[in-house]
Design a protein around this motif. Structure first.
Motif, PDB file in Angstrom:
ATOM      1  N   ALA A 245       0.852  -1.194   0.000  1.00 28.25           N
ATOM      2  CA  ALA A 245       0.000   0.000   0.000  1.00 28.25           C
ATOM      3  C   ALA A 245       0.889   1.245   0.000  1.00 28.25           C
ATOM      4  O   ALA A 245       2.061   1.178   0.380  1.00 28.25           O
ATOM      5  CB  ALA A 245      -0.902  -0.016   1.225  1.00 28.25           C
ATOM      6  N   PRO A 246       0.349   2.397  -0.423  1.00 29.42           N
ATOM      7  CA  PRO A 246       1.163   3.622  -0.481  1.00 29.42           C
ATOM      8  C   PRO A 246       1.795   4.013   0.846  1.00 29.42           C
ATOM      9  O   PRO A 246       2.864   4.620   0.864  1.00 29.42           O
ATOM     10  CB  PRO A 246       0.163   4.681  -0.939  1.00 29.42           C
ATOM     11  CG  PRO A 246      -0.899   3.915  -1.663  1.00 29.42           C
ATOM     12  CD  PRO A 246      -1.004   2.602  -0.969  1.00 29.42           C
ATOM     13  N   ASP A 247       1.156   3.669   1.956  1.00 28.11           N
ATOM     14  CA  ASP A 247       1.701   4.052   3.260  1.00 28.11           C
ATOM     15  C   ASP A 247       2.444   2.905   3.945  1.00 28.11           C
ATOM     16  O   ASP A 247       2.705   2.937   5.144  1.00 28.11           O
ATOM     17  CB  ASP A 247       0.586   4.539   4.174  1.00 28.11           C
ATOM     18  CG  ASP A 247      -0.438   3.446   4.483  1.00 28.11           C
ATOM     19  OD1 ASP A 247      -0.468   2.441   3.729  1.00 28.11           O
ATOM     20  OD2 ASP A 247      -1.191   3.584   5.466  1.00 28.11           O
ATOM     21  N   GLU A 248       2.794   1.866   3.178  1.00 29.62           N
ATOM     22  CA  GLU A 248       3.518   0.718   3.737  1.00 29.62           C
ATOM     23  C   GLU A 248       4.994   0.781   3.363  1.00 29.62           C
ATOM     24  O   GLU A 248       5.379   1.304   2.321  1.00 29.62           O
ATOM     25  CB  GLU A 248       2.946  -0.602   3.202  1.00 29.62           C
ATOM     26  CG  GLU A 248       1.827  -1.193   4.039  1.00 29.62           C
ATOM     27  CD  GLU A 248       1.499  -2.606   3.575  1.00 29.62           C
ATOM     28  OE1 GLU A 248       1.355  -3.478   4.448  1.00 29.62           O
ATOM     29  OE2 GLU A 248       1.370  -2.835   2.357  1.00 29.62           O
ATOM     30  N   GLY A 249       5.810   0.191   4.224  1.00 32.29           N
ATOM     31  CA  GLY A 249       7.218  -0.010   3.929  1.00 32.29           C
ATOM     32  C   GLY A 249       7.630  -1.402   4.384  1.00 32.29           C
ATOM     33  O   GLY A 249       6.807  -2.172   4.896  1.00 32.29           O
ATOM     34  N   GLN A 250       8.886  -1.738   4.189  1.00 32.57           N
ATOM     35  CA  GLN A 250       9.375  -3.063   4.582  1.00 32.57           C
ATOM     36  C   GLN A 250      10.605  -2.919   5.458  1.00 32.57           C
ATOM     37  O   GLN A 250      11.350  -1.940   5.382  1.00 32.57           O
ATOM     38  CB  GLN A 250       9.749  -3.887   3.344  1.00 32.57           C
ATOM     39  CG  GLN A 250       8.594  -4.151   2.402  1.00 32.57           C
ATOM     40  CD  GLN A 250       9.056  -4.960   1.203  1.00 32.57           C
ATOM     41  OE1 GLN A 250       9.225  -6.172   1.271  1.00 32.57           O
ATOM     42  NE2 GLN A 250       9.263  -4.283   0.077  1.00 32.57           N
ATOM     43  N   GLY A 386       6.548   4.595   9.509  1.00 35.26           N
ATOM     44  CA  GLY A 386       6.597   5.292  10.785  1.00 35.26           C
ATOM     45  C   GLY A 386       7.621   4.684  11.727  1.00 35.26           C
ATOM     46  O   GLY A 386       8.447   3.851  11.329  1.00 35.26           O
ATOM     47  N   SER A 387       7.571   5.084  12.968  1.00 35.75           N
ATOM     48  CA  SER A 387       8.505   4.606  13.992  1.00 35.75           C
ATOM     49  C   SER A 387       7.988   3.304  14.598  1.00 35.75           C
ATOM     50  O   SER A 387       6.806   3.191  14.924  1.00 35.75           O
ATOM     51  CB  SER A 387       8.679   5.656  15.086  1.00 35.75           C
ATOM     52  OG  SER A 387       9.197   6.851  14.557  1.00 35.75           O
ATOM     53  N   HIS A 388       8.893   2.355  14.750  1.00 32.06           N
ATOM     54  CA  HIS A 388       8.521   1.052  15.303  1.00 32.06           C
ATOM     55  C   HIS A 388       9.642   0.562  16.224  1.00 32.06           C
ATOM     56  O   HIS A 388      10.759   1.086  16.200  1.00 32.06           O
ATOM     57  CB  HIS A 388       8.301   0.021  14.190  1.00 32.06           C
ATOM     58  CG  HIS A 388       7.241   0.396  13.218  1.00 32.06           C
ATOM     59  ND1 HIS A 388       5.901   0.162  13.446  1.00 32.06           N
ATOM     60  CD2 HIS A 388       7.314   1.011  11.997  1.00 32.06           C
ATOM     61  CE1 HIS A 388       5.194   0.594  12.420  1.00 32.06           C
ATOM     62  NE2 HIS A 388       6.031   1.109  11.527  1.00 32.06           N
ATOM     63  N   VAL A 403      13.326   1.537  15.045  1.00 36.57           N
ATOM     64  CA  VAL A 403      13.570   1.666  13.606  1.00 36.57           C
ATOM     65  C   VAL A 403      12.580   2.674  13.028  1.00 36.57           C
ATOM     66  O   VAL A 403      11.500   2.903  13.580  1.00 36.57           O
ATOM     67  CB  VAL A 403      13.419   0.320  12.867  1.00 36.57           C
ATOM     68  CG1 VAL A 403      14.488  -0.672  13.301  1.00 36.57           C
ATOM     69  CG2 VAL A 403      12.030  -0.273  13.075  1.00 36.57           C
ATOM     70  N   GLU A 404      12.955   3.246  11.913  1.00 31.88           N
ATOM     71  CA  GLU A 404      12.083   4.154  11.178  1.00 31.88           C
ATOM     72  C   GLU A 404      11.836   3.548   9.803  1.00 31.88           C
ATOM     73  O   GLU A 404      12.779   3.359   9.032  1.00 31.88           O
ATOM     74  CB  GLU A 404      12.733   5.533  11.042  1.00 31.88           C
ATOM     75  CG  GLU A 404      11.835   6.593  10.453  1.00 31.88           C
ATOM     76  CD  GLU A 404      10.728   7.026  11.415  1.00 31.88           C
ATOM     77  OE1 GLU A 404       9.661   7.467  10.929  1.00 31.88           O
ATOM     78  OE2 GLU A 404      10.936   6.921  12.645  1.00 31.88           O
ATOM     79  N   VAL A 405      10.589   3.205   9.519  1.00 32.34           N
ATOM     80  CA  VAL A 405      10.231   2.592   8.233  1.00 32.34           C
ATOM     81  C   VAL A 405       9.621   3.673   7.336  1.00 32.34           C
ATOM     82  O   VAL A 405       8.671   4.355   7.732  1.00 32.34           O
ATOM     83  CB  VAL A 405       9.242   1.427   8.435  1.00 32.34           C
ATOM     84  CG1 VAL A 405       8.817   0.844   7.085  1.00 32.34           C
ATOM     85  CG2 VAL A 405       9.875   0.344   9.316  1.00 32.34           C
ATOM     86  N   LEU A 412      16.786  -1.770   6.529  1.00 33.69           N
ATOM     87  CA  LEU A 412      17.644  -2.883   6.929  1.00 33.69           C
ATOM     88  C   LEU A 412      18.088  -2.687   8.369  1.00 33.69           C
ATOM     89  O   LEU A 412      18.468  -1.588   8.778  1.00 33.69           O
ATOM     90  CB  LEU A 412      18.879  -2.950   6.012  1.00 33.69           C
ATOM     91  CG  LEU A 412      19.752  -4.198   6.140  1.00 33.69           C
ATOM     92  CD1 LEU A 412      19.058  -5.400   5.517  1.00 33.69           C
ATOM     93  CD2 LEU A 412      21.099  -3.965   5.446  1.00 33.69           C
ATOM     94  N   LEU A 413      18.029  -3.781   9.153  1.00 36.60           N
ATOM     95  CA  LEU A 413      18.525  -3.792  10.514  1.00 36.60           C
ATOM     96  C   LEU A 413      19.451  -4.996  10.654  1.00 36.60           C
ATOM     97  O   LEU A 413      19.041  -6.137  10.424  1.00 36.60           O
ATOM     98  CB  LEU A 413      17.370  -3.893  11.515  1.00 36.60           C
ATOM     99  CG  LEU A 413      17.758  -4.014  12.992  1.00 36.60           C
ATOM    100  CD1 LEU A 413      18.493  -2.773  13.483  1.00 36.60           C
ATOM    101  CD2 LEU A 413      16.505  -4.265  13.847  1.00 36.60           C
TER     102      LEU A 413
END
Length: 418
Positions: A245-250, A386-388, A403-405, A412-413
């Motif tokens: 989705a547009p507001d998703e990251g990995q 966002g922040s996780h 982490v900031e996604v 990457l972590l």
């Protein structure tokens, strides 16, 4: 060489000089780097990286120049584990330059090892250890957000391996972690098809890992590789792979887990006649820890993408034949030196003694890059931007990592677990 002479051992001036020369050749050993750096590894495995670095500095002041490459590789790995990415890369770049300088064979050094042993030679590193310099640099650059520099290192690993396999006919295979990392970086750069190719190669090398299927499914569909998509979908019908989705990251979590194998004394019988020659073999230093990674209500056990314990054995076994041939040549050279001492001193006994002394010095080189992990494990998540907080559990130890996604990006972590 006869051993029946009854004449007493009397050293003339020349005879004393001959024996002194033999003893001089047998001295100056590269030393036991593994023993000297035991305290370094103890601090390192406890996560006390500042003490590991200071201990390494102290231990290496006592050591010979032959160990310089190992010192740099260990220092680079400790800095990497400590999250000092730029500092680690500076040291690893120095290690890479040194490796290139010492890669050419020194005729005088090789001749010396025929009379003494392999510990006399400058440590050049196993093939996989040289590749790991670039893998760690790629991870460092990725953590620093420099995708272009990271891809340079990934390409270097892949190209070196291709040359070893195609031109040098070595029984190696590609490193799945390098291919997977290439896929992560290229996907982050939105080079979808190239990312798919790298993920597919990683999956081909580590086909048992169902966890690698998600990006393959998603990208095969995205770039129109319909046949591959259908084949993967039939194999993994239950793996969710909807477009982001547009507001998703990995977020990809790379866990460097466990302790790399250690060299120990082994033996081979090259002629089948019962004459054993000592060579190094690898022994594992325990199991790599199972690692559970949790993020935003999702929990996964990290999966092994590359086992360095397995890679190390393949690379060492490729050298065994050459080791045995060199040791057999060394026996002949030592016999010649001993015969010369016997002739010069007019004493068969001294000649025999010289041969026994030289042969007793024979010992395999047990040095290796012991700060490397046993495995590279991976866990992958897709979450709202966002922040996780990432929660990592291994052997009962729990750590948390902010982490900031970013939307549409692949973060990457990199973590070290023992």
């Amino acid at each position: 060489m006869s051993i029946h002479s009854r004449s007493p051992v009397r050293l003339s001036g020349w005879g004393a000089l001959a024996l002194a020369s033999v003893l001089l050749l047998s001295s100056g050993c590269a030393g036991d780097y593994v023993a000297r750096t035991r305290g370094v590894r103890s601090a390192y495995q406890q996560g006390d990286y500042s003490r590991a670095l200071s201990s390494l500095e102290a231990a290496t002041k006592e050591g010979p120049a032959q160990d310089r490459l190992l010192v740099l590789m260990d220092k680079g790995m400790v800095l990497h584990a400590a999250g000092q990415w730029a500092e680690s890369n500076a040291v690893l770049e120095e290690a890479e330059r040194l490796s290139e300088q010492i890669d050419s064979v020194s005729v005088s050094e090789e001749a010396k090892t025929l009379v003494t042993n392999e510990r006399q030679r400058t440590y050049r590193g196993e093939d996989f250890e040289k590749l790991m310099i670039s893998v760690l640099q790629a991870l460092n650059y990725a953590e620093l957000g420099d995708d272009e520099a990271a891809m340079v290192e990934v390409r270097q690993v892949n190209e070196r391996l291709e040359k070893m396999i195609a031109e040098e006919k070595k029984p190696y295979e590609q490193l799945a972690i390098a291919r997977y990392l290439g896929g992560v970086i290229r996907e982050d750069q939105r080079d979808w098809d190239s990312a798919y190719i790298d993920y597919a190669k990683a999956y081909e090398i580590a086909p048992r890992q169902d966890a690698l299927a998600e990006p393959l499914l998603r990208l095969a569909k995205k770039v129109g590789r319909d046949d591959m998509y259908a084949e993967l979908l039939a194999k993994y019908p239950d793996v969710p792979h909807a477009p982001l989705a547009p507001d998703e990251g990995q977020l990809v979590v790379v866990v460097e887990a466990g302790l790399s194998p250690e060299k120990q004394r082994g033996s081979r019988d090259p002629g089948g006649g019962g004459d054993l020659i000592e060579v190094p073999t690898y022994r594992n230093r325990g199991l790599a820890p199972p690692v559970t990674v949790a993020l935003e209500g999702q929990s996964q056990q990290a999966v092994t993408v590359t086992s360095l314990a397995d890679v190390a054995v393949v690379h060492l076994n490729d050298r065994i034949g050459r080791m045995l041939a060199k040791q057999l040549a060394g026996v002949a050279v030592k016999a010649g030196v001993a015969a010369g001492v016997g002739a010069l001193t007019k004493s068969d006994e001294l000649g025999v003694l010289t041969f026994l002394v030289l042969n007793a010095m024979n010992a395999p080189d047990l040095r290796s890059w012991l700060s490397l992990p046993a495995e590279f494990q991976v866990a992958r998540f897709r979450v709202p931007a966002g922040s996780h907080t990432v929660r990592v559990t291994s052997w009962g130890q729990v750590t948390e990592h902010p982490v900031e996604v970013k939307p549409g990006r692949v973060g990457l972590l990199v973590l070290r677990r023992y």
